[in-house]
Design a protein around this motif. Structure first.
Motif, PDB file in Angstrom:
ATOM      1  N   PRO A  91       0.820  -1.209   0.000  1.00  0.00           N
ATOM      2  CA  PRO A  91       0.000   0.000   0.000  1.00  0.00           C
ATOM      3  C   PRO A  91       0.858   1.266   0.000  1.00  0.00           C
ATOM      4  N   LEU A  92       0.240   2.371  -0.432  1.00  0.00           N
ATOM      5  CA  LEU A  92       0.898   3.670  -0.437  1.00  0.00           C
ATOM      6  C   LEU A  92       0.485   4.450   0.804  1.00  0.00           C
ATOM      7  N   ALA A  93       1.403   5.178   1.376  1.00  0.00           N
ATOM      8  CA  ALA A  93       1.108   6.011   2.543  1.00  0.00           C
ATOM      9  C   ALA A  93       0.166   7.150   2.149  1.00  0.00           C
ATOM     10  N   PRO A  94      -0.632   7.659   3.085  1.00  0.00           N
ATOM     11  CA  PRO A  94      -1.614   8.706   2.756  1.00  0.00           C
ATOM     12  C   PRO A  94      -1.002   9.969   2.173  1.00  0.00           C
ATOM     13  N   ALA A  95       0.237  10.314   2.542  1.00  0.00           N
ATOM     14  CA  ALA A  95       0.854  11.558   2.064  1.00  0.00           C
ATOM     15  C   ALA A  95       1.539  11.404   0.712  1.00  0.00           C
ATOM     16  N   TRP A  96       1.556  10.189   0.169  1.00  0.00           N
ATOM     17  CA  TRP A  96       2.209   9.961  -1.115  1.00  0.00           C
ATOM     18  C   TRP A  96       1.258  10.245  -2.265  1.00  0.00           C
ATOM     19  N   GLN A  97       1.831  10.633  -3.400  1.00  0.00           N
ATOM     20  CA  GLN A  97       1.070  10.686  -4.640  1.00  0.00           C
ATOM     21  C   GLN A  97       0.942   9.265  -5.190  1.00  0.00           C
ATOM     22  N   PRO A  98      -0.154   8.916  -5.881  1.00  0.00           N
ATOM     23  CA  PRO A  98      -1.258   9.799  -6.246  1.00  0.00           C
ATOM     24  C   PRO A  98      -2.357   9.914  -5.194  1.00  0.00           C
ATOM     25  N   ARG A  99      -2.227   9.263  -4.038  1.00  0.00           N
ATOM     26  CA  ARG A  99      -3.294   9.292  -3.032  1.00  0.00           C
ATOM     27  C   ARG A  99      -3.608  10.706  -2.573  1.00  0.00           C
ATOM     28  N   VAL A 100      -2.586  11.441  -2.187  1.00  0.00           N
ATOM     29  CA  VAL A 100      -2.813  12.743  -1.568  1.00  0.00           C
ATOM     30  C   VAL A 100      -3.521  13.715  -2.515  1.00  0.00           C
ATOM     31  N   ALA A 101      -3.438  13.484  -3.820  1.00  0.00           N
ATOM     32  CA  ALA A 101      -4.108  14.365  -4.781  1.00  0.00           C
ATOM     33  C   ALA A 101      -5.625  14.311  -4.632  1.00  0.00           C
ATOM     34  N   TYR A 102      -6.142  13.211  -4.086  1.00  0.00           N
ATOM     35  CA  TYR A 102      -7.601  13.056  -3.909  1.00  0.00           C
ATOM     36  C   TYR A 102      -8.090  13.650  -2.582  1.00  0.00           C
ATOM     37  N   ALA A 103      -7.169  14.087  -1.730  1.00  0.00           N
ATOM     38  CA  ALA A 103      -7.560  14.563  -0.403  1.00  0.00           C
ATOM     39  C   ALA A 103      -8.255  15.916  -0.438  1.00  0.00           C
ATOM     40  N   GLY A 104      -8.095  16.663  -1.524  1.00  0.00           N
ATOM     41  CA  GLY A 104      -8.744  17.959  -1.634  1.00  0.00           C
ATOM     42  C   GLY A 104      -7.843  19.099  -1.216  1.00  0.00           C
ATOM     43  N   THR A 105      -8.423  20.287  -1.175  1.00  0.00           N
ATOM     44  CA  THR A 105      -7.667  21.509  -0.924  1.00  0.00           C
ATOM     45  C   THR A 105      -7.800  21.950   0.526  1.00  0.00           C
ATOM     46  N   PHE A 106      -6.702  21.868   1.244  1.00  0.00           N
ATOM     47  CA  PHE A 106      -6.662  22.334   2.629  1.00  0.00           C
ATOM     48  C   PHE A 106      -5.909  23.670   2.649  1.00  0.00           C
TER      49      PHE A 106
END
Length: 357
Positions: free
Chosen positions: A201-216
């Protein structure tokens, strides 16, 4: 609300909220199975508990993700995570060999190599890979890493990342090169950007996952905190390598085949074919069946175990009297006793059914 679990799997029930600020309930179940080569997965007697937080191979933030926590509220597709060690065929040291994974209708191939190094001699050159017997399939051995202050966001813990061919680096010490790569794009050029390869699995802060987290940003903090950003996408919770995110959700009975990822050259087994579902009973007597889907498959080859995670969602804010998790089709898996407690059909429709007077 009364919660009943008519399955052998440990459950967890909690509430969540989507990007439109709509609340929903979540039920997660985690099943522990034993791998027996060329047989269906075997349900173990003592089921292991759910995992409440991500588990890393080493220090969080400085190592790759090993086991994903079970607290995701929803996954659009099924994740496939595999923790394994590549074994040279026939148990003989080799400089390189191929490994493969097949799950249902998807498959992935990797090329693994023994230790090799970049060294300077009129530019950067690669040594030949040293013969070896095993290579751990972890992102630490794949392309990526940090060059000075530049971080390769798709795999910060890897090897060999250089932003460009013109990047300056002078050292007399050989630098470790990636040992895991795509057979269609082997790593041979200094300064070329490669796709990180792996099975975990990929860590939450890695791409491409983090790109789906939205704009903070400041606007989110002022207008929406602590809710999700409006552009959040639940694809964020699909944590598998992009090549191992199933196109949809697995249905059950799929065959999983691993090659050169265990002491046995080929490891093959079959996913369970039973179905889980939620039965929601409201205070007014109304009942409704709702699906519970298999959305995470974690194969732990060194332990010869597979951990399956099912997840279902249900409405909240209404007077629910009883929430039940039920099981159908478990006879051949040694859980036929669960079938005996089912009094109502489920998963035939997602529409509400009025209880017969």
């Amino acid at each position: 609300m009364l919660f009943r679990n008519f399955t052998p799997f440990p459950p967890l029930q909690f509430e969540s909220r989507d990007e439109q600020r709509r609340d929903f309930g979540v039920v997660v179940l985690r099943g522990t199975f034993e791998i027996r080569n060329y047989q269906p997965l075997f349900l173990v007697q003592e089921q292991e508990p759910l995992i409440m937080a991500d588990v890393y191979h080493g220090e969080p933030g400085k190592s790759s993700l090993w086991k994903e926590g079970n607290l995701a509220p929803y996954k659009p597709k099924t994740d496939i995570h595999i923790n394994a060690i590549a074994h040279a065929p026939e148990g003989k040291p080799l400089p390189q060999w191929n490994v493969a994974v097949k799950v249902g209708k998807i498959q992935k191939h990797l090329l693994v190599m023994g230790p090799r190094y970049w060294y300077q001699e009129r530019g950067w050159r690669l040594t030949e890979p040293q013969p070896c017997l095993q290579v751990p399939i972890r992102y630490e051995q794949a392309y990526g890493g940090i060059y000075q202050q530049a971080v390769y966001q798709e795999n910060p813990v890897g090897l060999g990342y250089v932003p460009s061919k013109t990047a300056e680096m002078t050292t007399s010490t050989p630098l470790p090169a990636p040992q895991i790569m795509s057979p269609d794009d082997p790593i041979t050029e200094w300064g070329k950007i490669y796709k990180p390869e792996g099975l975990g699995p990929l860590a939450p802060a890695w791409q491409p996952r983090v790109a789906y987290a939205g704009t903070f940003n400041a606007v989110w903090e002022k207008t929406r905190w602590p809710d999700l950003p409006e552009d959040f996408q639940f694809d964020f919770y699909n944590s598998a390598h992009p090549d191992l995110i199933y196109p949809g959700l697995v249905e059950g009975n799929e065959t999983i085949e691993l090659r050169n990822l265990s002491a046995t050259e080929r490891l093959q087994f079959k996913l369970p074919g039973f179905t889980l579902g939620l039965l929601v009973r409201w205070e007014d007597g109304e009942i409704a069946p709702m699906p519970v889907r298999l959305d995470t498959i974690h194969v732990e080859v060194p332990e010869m175990k597979v951990y399956l995670t099912w997840r279902g969602i249900f409405p909240v804010g209404e007077a629910i009297r009883v929430l039940e998790v039920r099981m159908r089709g478990g006879e051949r898996w040694g859980v036929n006793r669960m079938e005996q407690v089912v009094k109502y059909p489920f998963l035939q429709s997602q529409q509400h059914h009025k209880k017969q007077e």
